[in-house]
Scaffold this motif. Structure first.
Motif, PDB file in Angstrom:
ATOM      1  N   TYR A  30       0.755  -0.880  -0.217  1.00 30.31           N
ATOM      2  CA  TYR A  30       0.031  -0.074   0.682  1.00 30.31           C
ATOM      3  C   TYR A  30       0.566   1.434  -0.114  1.00 30.31           C
ATOM      4  CZ  TYR A  30      -4.561  -2.769   0.690  1.00 30.31           C
ATOM      5  OH  TYR A  30      -4.906  -3.770  -0.224  1.00 30.31           O
ATOM      6  N   SER A  34       0.257   3.101  -3.061  1.00 27.01           N
ATOM      7  CA  SER A  34      -0.130   4.614  -3.062  1.00 27.01           C
ATOM      8  C   SER A  34       0.601   5.916  -3.070  1.00 27.01           C
ATOM      9  CB  SER A  34      -0.273   5.976  -1.157  1.00 27.01           C
ATOM     10  OG  SER A  34       1.333   4.983  -1.000  1.00 27.01           O
ATOM     11  N   CYS A  37      -0.417   5.936  -6.851  1.00 27.22           N
ATOM     12  CA  CYS A  37      -1.909   7.104  -7.457  1.00 27.22           C
ATOM     13  C   CYS A  37      -1.422   8.403  -6.861  1.00 27.22           C
ATOM     14  CB  CYS A  37      -2.592   6.402  -5.815  1.00 27.22           C
ATOM     15  SG  CYS A  37      -3.752   5.154  -5.437  1.00 27.22           S
ATOM     16  N   PHE A  65       3.088   8.475   4.720  1.00 24.24           N
ATOM     17  CA  PHE A  65       2.736   6.759   4.905  1.00 24.24           C
ATOM     18  C   PHE A  65       4.100   6.106   5.751  1.00 24.24           C
ATOM     19  CE2 PHE A  65       1.913   2.610   3.806  1.00 24.24           C
ATOM     20  CZ  PHE A  65       0.184   2.571   3.598  1.00 24.24           C
ATOM     21  N   ALA A 116      -4.181  11.103  -2.255  1.00 24.67           N
ATOM     22  CA  ALA A 116      -4.067   9.759  -2.827  1.00 24.67           C
ATOM     23  C   ALA A 116      -3.311   9.148  -1.666  1.00 24.67           C
ATOM     24  CB  ALA A 116      -2.333   9.834  -3.534  1.00 24.67           C
ATOM     25  N   VAL A 117      -2.417   9.296  -0.658  1.00 24.50           N
ATOM     26  CA  VAL A 117      -2.551   8.826   0.423  1.00 24.50           C
ATOM     27  C   VAL A 117      -3.276   8.438   2.418  1.00 24.50           C
ATOM     28  CG1 VAL A 117      -0.395   9.025   2.076  1.00 24.50           C
ATOM     29  CG2 VAL A 117      -0.017   9.770   0.098  1.00 24.50           C
ATOM     30  N   PHE A 120      -5.640   5.799   2.218  1.00 23.28           N
ATOM     31  CA  PHE A 120      -4.789   4.480   2.300  1.00 23.28           C
ATOM     32  C   PHE A 120      -4.217   4.085   3.394  1.00 23.28           C
ATOM     33  CE2 PHE A 120      -4.778   4.328  -2.826  1.00 23.28           C
ATOM     34  CZ  PHE A 120      -4.944   3.465  -2.907  1.00 23.28           C
TER      35      PHE A 120
END
Length: 268
Positions: A30, A34, A37, A65, A116-117, A120
């Motif tokens: 993930y 991310s 993305c 992240f 986008a982060v 996730f």
């Protein structure tokens, strides 16, 4: 249609495997997802004639992240308190660039991370909920199954019975009938999952299904609004027959944070 079905099959296999292969594969997958993305988002922003610091956004988004994920593996290190550094870096780096609209650049750079982060990040955190924050793939995997059930139900009911437009300005094909069909199919999937994943009661699983259906649909509409605002049809072409990654994960945009908030509320 054949290409779409083949791509969808392998996509589902990869997504399920990412949940079943342990915490490190889960976190790494993930993180990479991310990142892709974010790359798509910044590419779309540039195609729309706007500016964003793609490299700065991707690097700081990945750090964001990593710091949040690392907090589950090494809670005593309190790495999450380094997050203000990553945020500050986006502003500071812009000082050294000769851009005509630095704060537009900063705004879209932050928006890429939020878009986008953050979803996730919340989805990833679902796997570490509970006593001792021990990795448990049941909730994130169930989330995906319910989300796919909602998409399937909405498509089948909407294509056969859909008449009343839900939000025609942003998504002409979405209907209230499709939304109700998605809720019903996802609720059925939740009831089935409740027999296997007993961490939650069947009422809680059904509540999660309703949240995913409603907020997943809103996330889809928000992503459609974003694409229409920059006049593009698909977010990318990485998934043949399905468009880009942002198109496939738009349901996570709002559903993941909302479901995490619900799970946090009922567990405390």
């Amino acid at each position: 249609m054949k290409l779409r079905a083949i791509t969808g099959f392998f996509f589902i296999i990869v997504m399920i495997a990412s949940n079943l292969l342990g915490p490190y594969v889960f976190s790494g997958f993930y993180l990479v997802l991310s990142g892709f993305c974010m790359f798509e988002f910044y590419k779309l922003v540039r195609e729309g004639g706007m500016t964003a610091s793609r490299e700065t956004g991707i690097i700081n988004g990945a750090l964001f992240f990593l710091l949040v994920a690392a907090n589950f593996y090494f809670p005593a290190w309190r790495l999450i308190f380094l997050l203000p550094v990553t945020f500050s870096a986006i502003f500071i780096q812009e000082l050294y660039k000769k851009t005509t609209a630095p704060f537009t650049n900063i705004a879209f750079t932050f928006l890429g991370i939020i878009f986008a982060v953050v979803p996730f990040m919340f989805f990833h955190a679902m796997a570490f909920m509970g006593a001792g924050a021990v990795f448990n793939f049941h909730i994130p995997l169930a989330f995906l199954i319910i989300l796919w059930s909602n998409d399937t139900g909405a498509y089948l009911v909407g294509s056969k019975m859909g008449k009343t437009k839900l939000f025609e300005r942003h998504s002409p094909k979405k209907t209230y009938e499709g939304l109700i069909g998605g809720i019903i199919i996802s609720a059925i999937a939740a009831l089935i999952l409740a027999h296997f994943y007993t961490e939650l009661t069947w009422k809680q699983w059904v509540t999660i299904a309703i949240l995913i259906s409603c907020f997943g649909t809103l996330g889809d509409l928000v992503e459609s609004m974003f694409k229409r605002s920059i006049n593009v049809k698909d977010s990318g072409g990485i998934l043949p027959g399905h468009g880009g990654l942002l198109d496939r994960f738009d349901g996570l945009l709002m559903a993941a944070p909302i479901v995490y908030a619900y799970l946090y509320f009922i567990s405390n």
